[in-house]
Write an enzyme that holds these catalytic residues in place. Structure first.
Site, short mmCIF file in Angstrom:
data_model
loop_
_atom_site.label_atom_id
_atom_site.label_comp_id
_atom_site.label_asym_id
_atom_site.label_seq_id
_atom_site.Cartn_x
_atom_site.Cartn_y
_atom_site.Cartn_z
CE LYS A 77 40.41 39.52 54.30
NZ LYS A 77 39.44 40.43 53.65
CB SER A 152 41.32 41.77 50.50
OG SER A 152 40.25 41.81 51.42
CB SER A 176 37.19 41.71 50.49
OG SER A 176 38.12 42.62 49.99
#
Ligand code: GLN
Length: 478
Positions: A77, A152, A176
């Site tokens: 990420k 997210s 997330s």
């Protein structure tokens, strides 16, 4: 075609000479290219990954033993630092920024033989539940491209969902990792706060943030967790507790568990009726199989989302103050302005709308006149939640709940209504507020064709039970 469902199978195939790391990387690169429109990756490290794979293949032919993550293809990420590679937290304010050191988790991955294939799209500074807040465009759910992947860590979830890498590392401050795992039908694990070092993870809310793992199976998550956990001189909040051998301990004997669920969670009006019905019939199945499952009162449920948003925005307003246009990242090109104007203009142009909203909210709840009414109050609720959690785990092995109240929603459906978007986090923020480990396992399918998961939570540092139980539950669903 190259396709392995577990790291173990992949390693067996490597040892038998049925495949090579280069072949694995080539396959993933081809798929990433083919699925480019999903927008899961912001950067792909094609040449590097192939070179790394070739070096690993050579080591094998020279008789080297396989390291635990030998040739495992991993995506990161865009909030996890990988030295010499771009790192932007999905934000314009960090566009063109290059990481100057490796996150501890990345160091450990590389030392275990993993190949890092690229950087994955996410909501700006990990703030969001749909991946629509990225400065680099939204990510599409591979199962239905008109829908969000969750957020997210949306790019990281889709990458595993669509077979673009074997493992992704995301971050989980309030769900997330688990929420996008639920929306995409993959496994998403958030360990205990303090299990994995946060060194090299861009901070959103430091007392909540934890690196998490996306995988296809619970076994793979256990193996990666074992590799990246543990004490770190660079992060004093990491526990010095020894790291159990999760990958082998997960094979413990199947047992009957005592499980709790929150009545208020299943009765919540926002919960999709079919998610409720399928979760209830799963509870029935658990009871039929000899587990004890009991409802527990959780009067604080209505308070978890507001508490989470007061505390995380407060922490974020402080953490994000370092992005000021002076030290690093984007700087306004306005000339002849004073320092305050330079800060203001750089931040107004560099940060997106959601991040600005949260910085303002956080600054407000910390301001002298409102500190006690909001921040102190929220800290008190956090304490009550911790007390409640301790009491529950003195009686139960684990808590189960739906991961998210709905299946993946349409792109644009909730983006104009932040309150509705925040409610998508109602089940996932609790483990972060109290620091316990939690996982989403993809057990169910809705009649609308979309997957959804079951969230399992255990006591602090009891990842062994979490993983064992999850494995057992996953096999029940098959
Ligand atoms: N959706 C939550 C938020 O927007 C969770 C984010 C996260 O875990 N990073 O804050």
């Amino acid at each position: 075609m190259f396709r392995f469902s577990t790291i173990k199978d992949y390693h067996i195939a490597l040892q038998n000479g049925q495949t090579t790391c280069v072949e694995a990387v080539r396959c993933y690169l081809a798929l990433i290219q083919q699925k480019k429109h999903l927008n899961a990756f912001l950067d792909v490290y094609e040449e590097e990954a192939l070179k790394h794979a070739a070096a690993l293949d050579l080591q094998r032919t020279q008789g080297a033993l396989l390291t635990p993550l030998h040739g495992v293809v991993v995506g990161l990420k865009d909030v996890i630092s990988y030295k010499g590679h771009p790192l932007s937290a999905g934000s314009k304010i960090l566009e063109n920024f290059t990481a100057i050191y490796n996150a501890t988790a990345v160091e450990k991955l590389l030392a275990a033989g993993a190949i890092i294939i690229g950087r994955q799209n996410c909501d700006e500074f990990a703030m969001g539940s749909s991946n629509e807040n990225s400065a680099f465009g939204h990510v599409k759910n591979a199962l239905d491209e008109t829908r969000v992947p969750g957020g997210s860590s949306g790019g990281s979830a889709v990458a595993v969902q669509a077979g673009l890498c074997m493992i992704s590392l995301g971050s989980d401050t309030g769900g997330s990792v688990r929420q996008p795992a639920d929306f995409c039908g993959v496994v998403g694990l958030k360990p205990t706060y303090g299990r994995i070092s946060r060194y090299g993870l861009i901070a959103y809310a430091s007392s909540f943030d934890q690196i998490g793992i996306f995988s296809n199976t619970v076994d793979d998550a256990a193996l990666v967790l074992e590799i990246i956990s543990g004490e770190d001189d660079f992060d004093s909040t990491v526990s010095p507790k020894e790291v159990p051998a999760y990958a082998s301990l997960i094979h413990g004997e199947e047992k009957k568990y005592t499980l709790a669920y929150f009545k208020e969670s299943l009765d919540h009006p926002g919960l999709d009726p079919e998610i409720k019905a399928q979760t209830e019939s799963f509870i029935k199945k658990l009871t039929d199989e000899g587990h004890t499952v009991k409802a527990v009162d959780f009067e604080l449920l209505e308070h978890v989302v507001p508490t989470y948003y007061v505390l995380t925005t407060a922490e974020a307003s402080s953490n994000l103050s370092r992005f000021d246009g002076v030290k690093f990242g984007y700087r306004t090109d306005q000339k002849d302005i004073d320092l305050t104007e330079l800060y203001k203009d750089s931040r107004s142009r560099g940060f997106g709308k959601e991040v600005q909203r949260r910085i303002m909210l956080g600054t407000f709840v910390l301001s002298a006149g409102y500190f006690d009414a909001y921040f102190t109050k929220a800290q008190q609720v956090r304490r009550l939640l911790s007390d409640k959690t301790k009491a529950i785990f003195s009686e139960f092995d684990a808590i189960i709940s739906p991961t998210v109240p709905s299946t993946a929603f349409k792109i644009g459906e909730k983006s104009s209504n932040p309150i509705e978007m925040f409610l998508a986090d109602i089940y996932t923020v609790f483990p972060n507020l109290v620091g316990i480990p939690a996982i989403s396992i993809p057990l169910f399918k809705h009649s609308n064709g979309l997957p959804f998961g079951l969230q399992v939570m255990t006591s602090h540092f009891d990842e062994v039970s979490l993983l064992r139980l999850s494995k057992q539950l996953a096999s029940m669903a098959n």
